[in-house]
Scaffold this motif. Structure first.
Motif, mmCIF file in Angstrom:
data_model
loop_
_atom_site.group_PDB
_atom_site.id
_atom_site.type_symbol
_atom_site.label_atom_id
_atom_site.label_comp_id
_atom_site.label_asym_id
_atom_site.label_seq_id
_atom_site.Cartn_x
_atom_site.Cartn_y
_atom_site.Cartn_z
ATOM 1 N N ASP A 57 32.244 47.145 37.480
ATOM 2 C CA ASP A 57 31.493 46.455 39.035
ATOM 3 C C ASP A 57 30.473 46.454 38.525
ATOM 4 O O ASP A 57 29.527 45.854 38.913
ATOM 5 N N PHE A 58 29.653 47.272 38.088
ATOM 6 C CA PHE A 58 28.762 48.322 37.223
ATOM 7 C C PHE A 58 28.369 46.755 37.350
ATOM 8 O O PHE A 58 26.918 46.590 37.332
ATOM 9 N N GLY B 55 27.199 45.020 26.695
ATOM 10 C CA GLY B 55 28.251 46.305 25.852
ATOM 11 C C GLY B 55 29.598 46.379 26.470
ATOM 12 O O GLY B 55 30.761 47.300 26.685
ATOM 13 N N GLU B 56 29.820 44.799 27.006
ATOM 14 C CA GLU B 56 31.462 45.057 27.360
ATOM 15 C C GLU B 56 32.378 43.565 27.270
ATOM 16 O O GLU B 56 31.391 42.663 27.103
ATOM 17 N N ASN B 57 33.587 43.017 27.814
ATOM 18 C CA ASN B 57 34.358 42.282 27.463
ATOM 19 C C ASN B 57 33.922 42.087 27.819
ATOM 20 O O ASN B 57 34.134 41.411 29.739
ATOM 21 N N ILE B 58 33.676 40.400 27.942
ATOM 22 C CA ILE B 58 33.316 39.155 28.663
ATOM 23 C C ILE B 58 33.811 37.856 28.266
ATOM 24 O O ILE B 58 33.916 37.409 27.562
ATOM 25 N N GLN B 59 34.659 37.827 29.607
ATOM 26 C CA GLN B 59 35.879 36.392 29.520
ATOM 27 C C GLN B 59 35.279 35.656 30.422
ATOM 28 O O GLN B 59 35.450 35.501 31.844
ATOM 29 N N ILE B 60 35.506 33.980 30.552
ATOM 30 C CA ILE B 60 35.247 32.990 31.153
ATOM 31 C C ILE B 60 36.995 33.160 31.284
ATOM 32 O O ILE B 60 37.185 31.638 30.615
ATOM 33 N N THR C 249 39.543 42.982 31.965
ATOM 34 C CA THR C 249 38.383 42.103 32.383
ATOM 35 C C THR C 249 38.801 42.125 33.859
ATOM 36 O O THR C 249 39.207 40.878 34.138
ATOM 37 N N ALA C 250 38.615 43.069 34.565
ATOM 38 C CA ALA C 250 39.577 42.913 36.308
ATOM 39 C C ALA C 250 38.444 42.542 37.530
ATOM 40 O O ALA C 250 38.079 42.189 38.644
ATOM 41 N N GLU C 251 36.656 42.681 36.488
ATOM 42 C CA GLU C 251 35.621 42.516 37.859
ATOM 43 C C GLU C 251 35.431 41.303 36.702
ATOM 44 O O GLU C 251 35.695 40.713 36.506
ATOM 45 N N GLY C 252 34.081 40.992 37.930
ATOM 46 C CA GLY C 252 32.883 40.104 37.408
ATOM 47 C C GLY C 252 32.983 38.635 38.228
ATOM 48 O O GLY C 252 32.024 39.940 39.746
ATOM 49 N N ALA C 253 32.424 37.913 38.335
ATOM 50 C CA ALA C 253 32.034 37.502 39.913
ATOM 51 C C ALA C 253 32.467 35.718 39.315
ATOM 52 O O ALA C 253 32.967 35.166 38.278
#
Length: 217
Positions: free
Chosen positions: A82-83, A182-187, A56-60
């Protein structure tokens, strides 16, 4: 029915869901493995666990500023592309996490981040409290373990009750979003700033104000 370590281990091997969530699912289903698997799937925890190894190299980086500028939160939430990072759904997730941090004041993102120093200090305090209250030494360790569970649920972000839904933890909320997006999400990390931090003042009033805002959103 007593939930054994072997039952938790078996459920974890089948779903790859976190140990704590496996134990909780078994407790909720009376130890029925099949029903526990279904419960984890419904919450998205099983699918989230399968995606957990993805990079998980993208995000905000999101923020939340409490009315009047008394509380400020910055939080980094990562995803795979990024999408997805630019979608309304992901941006809303980041805002919700920042709001939760402002209201619930966690100290750590995950249990694994709690230092040995903090763990030892908390365990010692709980042990002394139990002994001082006259509890038999043979059950003190069990009491301490119970107190530590409460400590994690209060101080660890992923184990806190989600401020916008008292029926799920932050971990379950994120897993639900993983299943939807549908993607891995990490805080990954956060910082919480409080005006005049270190000076005791009206924390209960602030929490009430934030909860009022949540109920209106």
């Amino acid at each position: 029915m007593k939930i054994t370590a072997q039952m938790v281990k078996e459920l974890r091997e089948r779903t790859a869901a976190p140990m704590l969530d496996c134990k909780k699912a078994l407790e909720e289903t009376g130890g029925d493995i099949e029903k526990a698997v279904d419960a984890l799937r419904k919450k998205g925890l099983a699918s989230a666990a399968k995606k957990a190894g993805r990079v998980t190299a993208e995000g905000a980086v999101g923020s939340y500023i409490h009315a009047g500028g008394k509380i400020g939160v910055l939080v980094e939430v990562n995803c795979e592309t990024d999408f997805v990072a630019r979608t309304d759904g992901f941006q809303e997730l980041v805002k919700d996490v920042a709001l939760h941090i402002a209201a619930s004041d966690p100290r750590f993102v995950r249990r694994e981040e709690v230092t040995e120093e903090v763990l030892d200090r908390e365990r010692q305090i709980y042990k002394e409290q139990a002994l001082a209250s006259g509890k038999p030494e043979k059950i003190v360790d069990r009491i301490v373990d119970g107190k530590m569970g409460k400590f994690f649920s209060e101080c660890v972000l992923m184990e806190q009750t989600f401020v916008k839904n008292s029926d799920q933890t932050v971990s379950e909320f994120v897993a639900e979003q993983v299943a939807t997006i549908g993607e891995n999400i990490q805080i990954r990390r956060f910082a919480r700033f409080k005006l005049g931090e270190g000076i005791e003042k009206r924390e209960e009033d602030f929490a009430a104000e934030v909860m009022a805002q949540v109920s209106q959103s």
